[in-house]
Scaffold this active site. Sequence first.
Site, PDB file in Angstrom:
ATOM      1  N   GLU A  20     -51.297  13.426  28.264  1.00 56.65           N
ATOM      2  CA  GLU A  20     -50.577  13.757  27.036  1.00 56.65           C
ATOM      3  C   GLU A  20     -50.221  15.244  27.016  1.00 56.65           C
ATOM      4  OE1 GLU A  20     -52.682  12.851  23.367  1.00 56.65           O
ATOM      5  OE2 GLU A  20     -50.778  12.780  22.287  1.00 56.65           O
ATOM      6  N   SER A  70     -48.532   7.049  16.187  1.00 52.74           N
ATOM      7  CA  SER A  70     -47.086   7.153  16.451  1.00 52.74           C
ATOM      8  C   SER A  70     -46.567   5.849  17.040  1.00 52.74           C
ATOM      9  CB  SER A  70     -46.801   8.273  17.450  1.00 52.74           C
ATOM     10  OG  SER A  70     -47.326   9.487  17.010  1.00 52.74           O
ATOM     11  N   GLN A 124     -51.029   4.706  20.571  1.00 50.87           N
ATOM     12  CA  GLN A 124     -52.319   5.316  20.911  1.00 50.87           C
ATOM     13  C   GLN A 124     -53.231   5.244  19.679  1.00 50.87           C
ATOM     14  OE1 GLN A 124     -51.954   9.527  21.360  1.00 50.87           O
ATOM     15  NE2 GLN A 124     -53.698   9.737  22.711  1.00 50.87           N
ATOM     16  N   GLU A 156     -55.770  25.201  18.142  1.00 50.47           N
ATOM     17  CA  GLU A 156     -57.132  25.773  18.144  1.00 50.47           C
ATOM     18  C   GLU A 156     -57.993  25.071  19.193  1.00 50.47           C
ATOM     19  OE1 GLU A 156     -55.508  24.814  15.386  1.00 50.47           O
ATOM     20  OE2 GLU A 156     -55.169  26.754  14.421  1.00 50.47           O
TER      21      GLU A 156
HETATM   22  C1  LIG Z   1     -46.791  14.027  14.746  1.00 52.26           C
HETATM   23  C2  LIG Z   1     -48.181  13.553  15.090  1.00 52.26           C
HETATM   24  C3  LIG Z   1     -48.331  12.426  15.875  1.00 52.26           C
HETATM   25  C4  LIG Z   1     -49.611  11.969  16.181  1.00 52.26           C
HETATM   26  N1  LIG Z   1     -49.715  10.821  16.911  1.00 52.26           N
HETATM   27  C5  LIG Z   1     -50.936  10.304  17.160  1.00 52.26           C
HETATM   28  C6  LIG Z   1     -51.076   9.050  17.838  1.00 52.26           C
HETATM   29  O1  LIG Z   1     -50.090   8.418  18.233  1.00 52.26           O
HETATM   30  N2  LIG Z   1     -52.296   8.546  18.038  1.00 52.26           N
HETATM   31  C7  LIG Z   1     -53.416   9.207  17.630  1.00 52.26           C
HETATM   32  O2  LIG Z   1     -54.506   8.682  17.884  1.00 52.26           O
HETATM   33  N3  LIG Z   1     -53.339  10.383  16.959  1.00 52.26           N
HETATM   34  C8  LIG Z   1     -52.124  10.948  16.724  1.00 52.26           C
HETATM   35  N4  LIG Z   1     -52.010  12.138  16.034  1.00 52.26           N
HETATM   36  C9  LIG Z   1     -53.230  12.745  15.494  1.00 52.26           C
HETATM   37  C10 LIG Z   1     -53.629  14.041  16.146  1.00 52.26           C
HETATM   38  O3  LIG Z   1     -54.156  13.841  17.444  1.00 52.26           O
HETATM   39  C11 LIG Z   1     -54.653  14.701  15.212  1.00 52.26           C
HETATM   40  O4  LIG Z   1     -53.961  15.011  14.026  1.00 52.26           O
HETATM   41  C12 LIG Z   1     -55.234  15.945  15.812  1.00 52.26           C
HETATM   42  O5  LIG Z   1     -56.100  15.629  16.859  1.00 52.26           O
HETATM   43  C13 LIG Z   1     -56.018  16.766  14.748  1.00 52.26           C
HETATM   44  O6  LIG Z   1     -56.936  15.957  14.085  1.00 52.26           O
HETATM   45  P1  LIG Z   1     -57.010  15.943  12.474  1.00 52.26           P
HETATM   46  O7  LIG Z   1     -55.612  15.734  11.960  1.00 52.26           O
HETATM   47  O8  LIG Z   1     -58.057  14.984  12.085  1.00 52.26           O
HETATM   48  O9  LIG Z   1     -57.411  17.432  12.059  1.00 52.26           O
HETATM   49  P2  LIG Z   1     -58.884  18.035  12.086  1.00 52.26           P
HETATM   50  O10 LIG Z   1     -59.554  17.683  13.340  1.00 52.26           O
HETATM   51  O11 LIG Z   1     -59.563  17.657  10.807  1.00 52.26           O
HETATM   52  O12 LIG Z   1     -58.563  19.592  12.089  1.00 52.26           O
HETATM   53  C14 LIG Z   1     -58.189  20.320  10.911  1.00 52.26           C
HETATM   54  C15 LIG Z   1     -58.034  21.793  11.305  1.00 52.26           C
HETATM   55  O13 LIG Z   1     -59.301  22.304  11.773  1.00 52.26           O
HETATM   56  C16 LIG Z   1     -59.145  22.879  13.075  1.00 52.26           C
HETATM   57  N5  LIG Z   1     -60.339  22.580  13.885  1.00 52.26           N
HETATM   58  C17 LIG Z   1     -61.002  21.396  13.964  1.00 52.26           C
HETATM   59  N6  LIG Z   1     -62.061  21.503  14.809  1.00 52.26           N
HETATM   60  C18 LIG Z   1     -62.047  22.773  15.289  1.00 52.26           C
HETATM   61  C19 LIG Z   1     -62.857  23.485  16.198  1.00 52.26           C
HETATM   62  N7  LIG Z   1     -63.917  22.919  16.808  1.00 52.26           N
HETATM   63  N8  LIG Z   1     -62.554  24.794  16.466  1.00 52.26           N
HETATM   64  C20 LIG Z   1     -61.477  25.400  15.851  1.00 52.26           C
HETATM   65  N9  LIG Z   1     -60.669  24.763  14.965  1.00 52.26           N
HETATM   66  C21 LIG Z   1     -60.939  23.474  14.693  1.00 52.26           C
HETATM   67  C22 LIG Z   1     -57.935  22.174  13.668  1.00 52.26           C
HETATM   68  O14 LIG Z   1     -57.327  22.965  14.691  1.00 52.26           O
HETATM   69  C23 LIG Z   1     -57.043  22.012  12.447  1.00 52.26           C
HETATM   70  O15 LIG Z   1     -56.311  23.195  12.205  1.00 52.26           O
HETATM   71  C24 LIG Z   1     -50.761  12.644  15.704  1.00 52.26           C
HETATM   72  C25 LIG Z   1     -50.602  13.800  14.919  1.00 52.26           C
HETATM   73  C26 LIG Z   1     -49.339  14.251  14.597  1.00 52.26           C
HETATM   74  C27 LIG Z   1     -49.200  15.490  13.746  1.00 52.26           C
END
Ligand SMILES: Cc1cc2nc3c(=O)[nH]c(=O)nc-3n(C[C@H](O)[C@H](O)[C@H](O)COP(=O)(O)OP(=O)(O)OC[C@H]3O[C@@H](n4cnc5c(N)ncnc54)[C@H](O)[C@@H]3O)c2cc1C
Length: 406
Positions: free
Chosen positions: A217, A134, A99, A375
Site C-alpha cells: 500500500e 474504500s 480492505q 505521524e
Molecule cells: C480516504 C481514506 C481511505 C481509507 N481507506 C481504508 C480502507 O480501504 N480500509 C481500511 O481498513 N482503512 C482505510 N482507511 C483508514 C485509515 O487506514 C485510518 O484512518 C488510519 O490508519 C488512521 O487511523 P484512525 O483514523 O483510527 O486514526 P487514529 O489512529 O485514531 O489517529 C488519530 C491521530 O493520532 C495520531 N496517532 C495515533 N497513534 C499515534 C502514535 N503512536 N504516534 C503519533 N501519532 C499517533 C494519528 O497520526 C492521527 O493524527 C482509510 C482512511 C482514509 C482517510
Amino acid sequence: MKEWLEANWDPDLTVGEWWERFGASGWAAPGLPESCYGKGLPRSEVVRVQDAVSEFGALPAPAGLGLLLAAPTIATHGTDEQQERFVKPIVTGAQAWCQLFSEPGAGSDLAGLQCRAERDGDEWIITGQKVWTSGGQVADLGMLLARTNPDAPKHQGITYFAFDMKQPGVEVRPLRELTGRALFNEVFISEARVSNSAIIGGANNGWAVANTTLAFERAGLGAGGGSAGASAAVPGTIAGDLGRRPGGLAGTSPLLQAVAKQVGANTDPLIRQDLARLYTLTEIGRYLTLRQKALRAAGSDLPGIGNIAKLSMSTILRLSRDLGLRLLGPRGTLHAYDTAGTEELTKLPGGRFGGMITEMALFAQAPQIYGGTDEIQHNILGERVLGLPKEPNNDKVTPFRDLPRS
Ligand SMILES: Cc1cc2nc3c(=O)[nH]c(=O)nc-3n(C[C@H](O)[C@H](O)[C@H](O)COP(=O)(O)OP(=O)(O)OC[C@H]3O[C@@H](n4cnc5c(N)ncnc54)[C@H](O)[C@@H]3O)c2cc1C
C-alpha cells in the site's frame, strides 16, 4: 509491449472482454511473478508498461485494491490453489476487492482490532465492525483481519481472510466525504461465514500478512497509485462496468501549470517558486525510485523508501492544494455537489480545471491519513530505520483479552 497492444487492443471489446485478454497475458499486472499472472518486472518497469498502455490509448488494467494490495499479498503468502482462485479474477477485473482492516477503535493501532472469528468446522464465523472501507460498496471480496486467538498477545492472534462480501450478515453503509462523494463505507459484519481454505498465510499469522499488504500500500501510494474508485472503469461484478465499451473512458490532464497560465499568474514569482517546488519534489521522487532500482540491482536496498515515498506524496498533495487554492482565489472556496452546479462553476476563472482543483483540495486531507498516517510513517522511520527506541509498552507479551480497551 507495444507489439502486444497492437495485436490485442480492440476498442470494440467490452471492458470485461478486454480485461480478460489483458489479465491473462500477464501485462495487466506485470509486477506479479510470472507464475501468478504477471511478468515478474520491477516497479520501475511496471510504471513504464503502464505509461505505454496509456500512450497507446488502451484501457488501463482494472484499478483498485485488488490489483494494488490483494493480488501481490496473495502472490506472496497464498497457496497455489489460492493464487489461481483469487488472483486470476483480480487481474482480469472479474472481481473487485476492499480492505477490511480499520475499525472504530483500531486505525493506527491496527493490531488492537476486535472483529472476531470463531471456528465452526471447516468455516469461521465473523462478527465485528470495520470502517473507512474504500470501495466496500462495489467489492466482491475483502481482505479481512479478524481476531482468532484473544489469549495470545495482540499481534499474534490475528488471521487474514479472503472474505466474501456478498453474503447474509454483511451490511455496507456509505460514508459521505467533504467532496460530496462516498468512496468509503462502514461495514457491519454479523455472523457472516468464511471458509478455512480462505485463510491467507496461516491461522494466527495475519499480522505478518497484513504487513505485506501495508508495505504494498505504501509503495503503491508513494508511486502515485490512488485509493479505490479513482479509475476509468471499476472492476468486479457489482459496479456494472464489465459490459461497457472502453471508448471514452479517458484519463485526466496536467493541472496547476495550465490554471496558472489561464488566470495569468504564471509570471508571479511566488507562484513560479511553488510550481518549481512541486516539480522538484516530483523529480526527487522519481530519482529516489531510480536510486532504489540501482541499489536493488546491486543486491542491496534503501530501508524505509516506501514510508518516505508516502510522506513525499502527502507533502506534494498539500502543496498542490495550497497552490491551487491560491491560483483560484475566492473561486476556490466554491464546490458544487451536483451536475448543474458543476456546470455553473466552469464559467468562473479556472474553468473546468477549477472544479478539479477544489475537489483535489478537499481530498488532500485524506492521503496524510490512509495507508498509515504521516505521524505513523515518521514513527516507523524513527524506530525501524534510524533505530530510535520504541515507546515502552507490554503489548508484545500480554494476552489481548487482558489489554485495556478504549
Ligand atoms: C480516504 C481514506 C481511505 C481509507 N481507506 C481504508 C480502507 O480501504 N480500509 C481500511 O481498513 N482503512 C482505510 N482507511 C483508514 C485509515 O487506514 C485510518 O484512518 C488510519 O490508519 C488512521 O487511523 P484512525 O483514523 O483510527 O486514526 P487514529 O489512529 O485514531 O489517529 C488519530 C491521530 O493520532 C495520531 N496517532 C495515533 N497513534 C499515534 C502514535 N503512536 N504516534 C503519533 N501519532 C499517533 C494519528 O497520526 C492521527 O493524527 C482509510 C482512511 C482514509 C482517510
